[in-house]
Design an enzyme around this catalytic site. Structure first.
Site, PDB file in Angstrom:
ATOM      1  N   GLY A  18       0.835  -1.196   0.000  1.00 43.05           N
ATOM      2  CA  GLY A  18       0.000   0.000   0.000  1.00 43.05           C
ATOM      3  C   GLY A  18       0.872   1.250   0.000  1.00 43.05           C
ATOM      4  O   GLY A  18       2.100   1.178   0.152  1.00 43.05           O
ATOM      5  N   LEU A  19       0.208   2.366  -0.157  1.00 43.81           N
ATOM      6  CA  LEU A  19       0.915   3.654  -0.202  1.00 43.81           C
ATOM      7  C   LEU A  19       1.637   3.940   1.104  1.00 43.81           C
ATOM      8  O   LEU A  19       1.266   3.407   2.159  1.00 43.81           O
ATOM      9  CB  LEU A  19      -0.091   4.794  -0.458  1.00 43.81           C
ATOM     10  N   SER A  20       2.615   4.816   1.044  1.00 46.36           N
ATOM     11  CA  SER A  20       3.249   5.311   2.259  1.00 46.36           C
ATOM     12  C   SER A  20       2.172   5.967   3.130  1.00 46.36           C
ATOM     13  O   SER A  20       1.356   6.751   2.619  1.00 46.36           O
ATOM     14  CB  SER A  20       4.333   6.334   1.892  1.00 46.36           C
ATOM     15  N   GLY A  21       2.152   5.616   4.380  1.00 51.30           N
ATOM     16  CA  GLY A  21       1.177   6.203   5.298  1.00 51.30           C
ATOM     17  C   GLY A  21      -0.172   5.509   5.303  1.00 51.30           C
ATOM     18  O   GLY A  21      -1.077   5.904   6.038  1.00 51.30           O
ATOM     19  N   ALA A  22      -0.311   4.449   4.505  1.00 50.49           N
ATOM     20  CA  ALA A  22      -1.609   3.746   4.454  1.00 50.49           C
ATOM     21  C   ALA A  22      -1.861   2.963   5.744  1.00 50.49           C
ATOM     22  O   ALA A  22      -3.020   2.721   6.107  1.00 50.49           O
ATOM     23  CB  ALA A  22      -1.664   2.822   3.245  1.00 50.49           C
ATOM     24  N   GLY A  23      -0.791   2.528   6.402  1.00 55.39           N
ATOM     25  CA  GLY A  23      -0.955   1.805   7.673  1.00 55.39           C
ATOM     26  C   GLY A  23      -0.266   0.452   7.725  1.00 55.39           C
ATOM     27  O   GLY A  23      -0.519  -0.342   8.627  1.00 55.39           O
ATOM     28  N   THR A  25       2.924  -0.518   8.411  1.00 49.99           N
ATOM     29  CA  THR A  25       3.759  -0.763   9.589  1.00 49.99           C
ATOM     30  C   THR A  25       2.897  -0.931  10.836  1.00 49.99           C
ATOM     31  O   THR A  25       3.130  -1.836  11.650  1.00 49.99           O
ATOM     32  CB  THR A  25       4.757   0.404   9.798  1.00 49.99           C
ATOM     33  N   SER A  92       5.859  -1.950  -2.169  1.00 44.48           N
ATOM     34  CA  SER A  92       5.789  -2.924  -3.278  1.00 44.48           C
ATOM     35  C   SER A  92       4.748  -2.523  -4.324  1.00 44.48           C
ATOM     36  O   SER A  92       3.711  -3.174  -4.464  1.00 44.48           O
ATOM     37  CB  SER A  92       5.531  -4.347  -2.753  1.00 44.48           C
TER      38      SER A  92
END
Ligand code: ADP
Length: 181
Positions: A18-23, A25, A92
């Site tokens: 998913g996008l950076s900041g999508a959640g 981590t 990815s």
């Protein structure tokens, strides 16, 4: 868990894209903690961490991104075949390489961590969107670099509409459905 149970543990890959900041981590860490508490063998491969060691020196061209994903996928596969649940949290962005990792043959749960770009940008957890919009970062996924959503993810976590606990519950359910529960 005794030695016998460990030997019989089923490994696999939980792949969060998913996008950076999508959640990614956030969900990956919570799934990791849940499985650990259950006594499972589990490892977390987080994109930000991987890029400081295993993939140090790689950039963000398509070629380097693909190399990064292949490396993470390969390590996940090695862990999985030794009974570990390997959780990967990596942007990815390209469908073909994610498919390659699935094709390595380990039990594989693809999790699409989904939030609208505007939400990710508003969160701006690491301040990267602000820097990308200011032209300080080129080739930032979602801004001026592509993100190809999964075609048939095993689970979709809509993180703008559900709590972290709900997202984690969906991942655990998807794991159970593919024999990784
Ligand atoms: P990524 O790893 O995809 O770059 P992060 O996990 O670092 O994203 O950041 C996601 C942000 O979104 C965190 O601040 C997190 O608290 C917030 N968030 C809100 N709802 C959710 C949810 N359901 N799942 C995951 N993160 C969520």
């Amino acid at each position: 868990m005794d030695g016998t149970a460990l030997n019989e543990a089923v490994g696999g890959i939980v792949w969060l894209t998913g996008l950076s900041g999508a959640g990614k981590t956030t969900i990956a860490q919570a799934v990791y903690a849940t499985l650990r508490a259950q006594g499972r063998r589990v490892e977390l491969l987080d994109g930000d961490v991987i890029r400081t060691n295993l993939s140090k020196g790689l950039g963000f061209s398509k070629e380097d991104r693909d190399t990064n994903v292949r490396r993470v996928g390969f390590v996940c596969h090695l862990l999985a075949r030794n009974g570990v649940v390997a959780i990967a949290a990596v942007i990815s962005p390209y469908q073909t390489v994610r498919q390659e990792v699935r094709a390595l043959g380990s039990p594989f749960v693809e999790v699409y961590v989904q939030a609208p770009l505007a939400v990710c940008e508003q969160r701006d957890v690491k301040g990267l969107y602000r820097r990308a919009r200011a032209g300080l970062i080129q080739g930032f996924t979602g801004i001026d670099d592509p993100y190809e959503p999964p075609l048939a993810p095993d689970v979709v976590c809509c993180t703008d509409r559900e709590t972290v606990a709900e997202s984690v519950g969906k991942v655990l359910a998807a794991m159970a459905a593919c024999g990784l529960g």
